[in-house]
Scaffold this active site. Structure first.
Site, short mmCIF file in Angstrom:
data_model
loop_
_atom_site.label_atom_id
_atom_site.label_comp_id
_atom_site.label_asym_id
_atom_site.label_seq_id
_atom_site.Cartn_x
_atom_site.Cartn_y
_atom_site.Cartn_z
N CYS A 299 -5.07 2.16 -4.89
CA CYS A 299 -4.84 2.46 -3.61
C CYS A 299 -5.76 3.85 -3.31
O CYS A 299 -5.56 4.88 -3.73
CB CYS A 299 -3.38 3.25 -3.57
SG CYS A 299 -2.51 3.59 -2.04
N CYS B 151 0.71 -1.21 -0.06
CA CYS B 151 0.12 0.06 -0.05
C CYS B 151 0.80 1.14 0.11
O CYS B 151 1.05 1.80 1.12
CB CYS B 151 -0.97 -0.19 1.18
SG CYS B 151 -2.25 1.37 1.12
#
Length: 443
Positions: free
Chosen positions: A372, A192
């Site tokens: 994301c 991430c």
């Protein structure tokens, strides 16, 4: 992660490992055992792949090797660190997410021996396979930042990359009384890529809502990268966000040490003239640790450049061992390491594995899609979706580079529900979930 020492050594090297159950757990047994398909890792990737395989064919013999008895929705830890939800919202018993028909082998992997189609556990048990799916997750190398293991969890040193410290992040933000608030990102690949800065925006919101704290605070984003994000369009949008907020950006700053006694963060700073050391005082610091493939992957014949599992970027099949597939954070796939990427990778791995088993040509290809959700505050998110080459790949009929409250609601409420109720159960959700959501967002 019951203690700091245990946490720092194993926190996430086993985070993407899971367990599967066939109405009973596999019992300890040091004699060699065999399964048709062995999945290493029972996190998002391992559970999703197992569930999808068994939906295609209930007769498959699928085993999942996973040491942990808990399963975490790790994208939620940012929301824990920001005080939105308690950590308990994002955890389930591992046995409850294992798909029916799979066998859970609760063990840690010590060795991969693809030349003999065998996985060996730390207890010394050999597990033979016909086909291997590797998705063991990523390893958090806390120890590579000098002084960090000893400093974590106290005196304003925290990280949302551990379930043990995400709650402390919120405690630290709440009790912050001004000064330098640092948020770091390392030089290594990380899972991430937006998480190091998401918590920063929520912290900045909180500081500015407190009388006197915001005006006495300098928020700094200290990243080893040269820009805010890897995709230029999203990076430009984030440049606007930090400028609007008055956040100080320090690029090419790679954290290498924490001096807790003097509250100093030591960085290696890369410039045109070379690398030099810089010390920055902190009153709180959120650290994203360096990351790497698990050690048992790095030291195996399956590793390629950088120790990542060497797979074809479109088919997810290993480049040298045709009965091995890999996906998720430990793979060499040149895309961001997110649960959203796994959601797209899993059906490709499953379809091509089944094709391999049937001696059929591969037809499924992964285009590198990942997502994301970049939280930019308590009421705004940029839903950063993109594919290989940084090509924008929005799911919604809107400008994907804009901050939106609807995308924040999707991040905080819709995506966790989809994870637990659809993805881990092997269900797709484009047709009956995503399309209605697209219509809602449009209006």
């Amino acid at each position: 992660m019951t203690s700091t020492s245990q946490n720092l050594q194993s926190v996430q090297s086993s985070s993407a490992t899971s367990t599967a159950i066939d109405s009973h757990e596999a019992q300890p047994n040091l004699s060699p055992i065999h399964h048709q398909i062995v999945i290493v890792g029972g996190g998002a990737a391992g559970i999703t792949v197992a569930a999808q395989l068994l939906k295609h064919d209930r007769s498959l013999d699928v085993a999942i090797i996973e040491p942990s008895d808990k399963h975490y929705y790790q994208p939620g830890w940012t929301l824990v660190g920001g005080g939105v939800f308690p950590i308990s919202k994002f955890v389930r018993d591992e046995r409850d997410v294992i798909p029916d028909g799979a066998t859970w082998i609760q063990a840690r992997v010590a060795q991969l021996d693809p030349d003999h189609n065998t996985v060996v556990t730390q207890a010394g048990q050999a597990i033979a396979y016909e086909y291997l799916v590797l998705c063991p997750g990523i390893q958090l190398d806390w120890h590579l930042i000098q002084g960090l293991p000893e400093a974590l969890g106290k005196a304003g040193v925290t990280s949302n990359y551990s379930k043990d410290y995400a709650p402390y992040t919120w405690e630290t933000i709440q009790t912050f009384r001004g000064g330098n608030a640092l948020f770091t990102q390392p030089a290594t690949p990380i899972k991430c890529g937006g998480a190091p800065q998401k918590v920063m925006y929520m912290a900045d919101d909180t500081f500015k809502s407190k009388s006197g704290v915001g005006v006495n605070t300098t928020v700094m984003f200290c990243t080893a990268t040269a820009s805010m994000f890897s995709v230029p369009e999203y990076s430009a949008a984030l440049d606007t966000v930090v400028a609007r907020r008055g956040i100080t950006t320090k690029f090419k700053h790679n954290l290498k040490a924490i001096k807790a006694d003097t509250q100093e963060a030591i960085f290696d700073v890369t410039t045109d003239s070379g690398v030099h050391e810089v010390s920055i005082h902190y009153d709180m610091i959120h650290v994203t640790p360096p990351m790497s493939p698990p050690d048992f992957v790095k030291h195996s014949p399956l590793a390629g450049a950088g120790g990542w599992i060497d797979v074809h970027p479109e088919t997810l099949q290993h480049t040298r061992y045709p009965n091995v597939f890999a996906l998720g954070d430990a793979s060499s796939l040149p895309t961001s390491k997110t649960a959203a990427a796994v959601r797209k990778e899993a059906p490709i791995a499953v379809q091509n594995l089944l094709s391999r088993m049937r001696s059929q040509p591969f037809h499924a290809q992964y285009d590198g899609y990942t997502c994301c959700p970049l939280i930019t505050g308590y009421h705004s998110t940029i839903m950063a979706e993109f594919a290989y080459g940084g090509k924008l790949a929005p799911s919604f009929p809107l400008d994907p580079t804009k901050e939106r409250y609807s995308m924040y609601l999707a991040k905080a409420h819709v995506l966790p529900w989809l994870y637990w109720n659809r993805m881990l159960k092997g269900e797709g959700f484009e047709a009956d979930v995503l399309k209605p959501l697209q219509k809602l967002v449009r209006h």
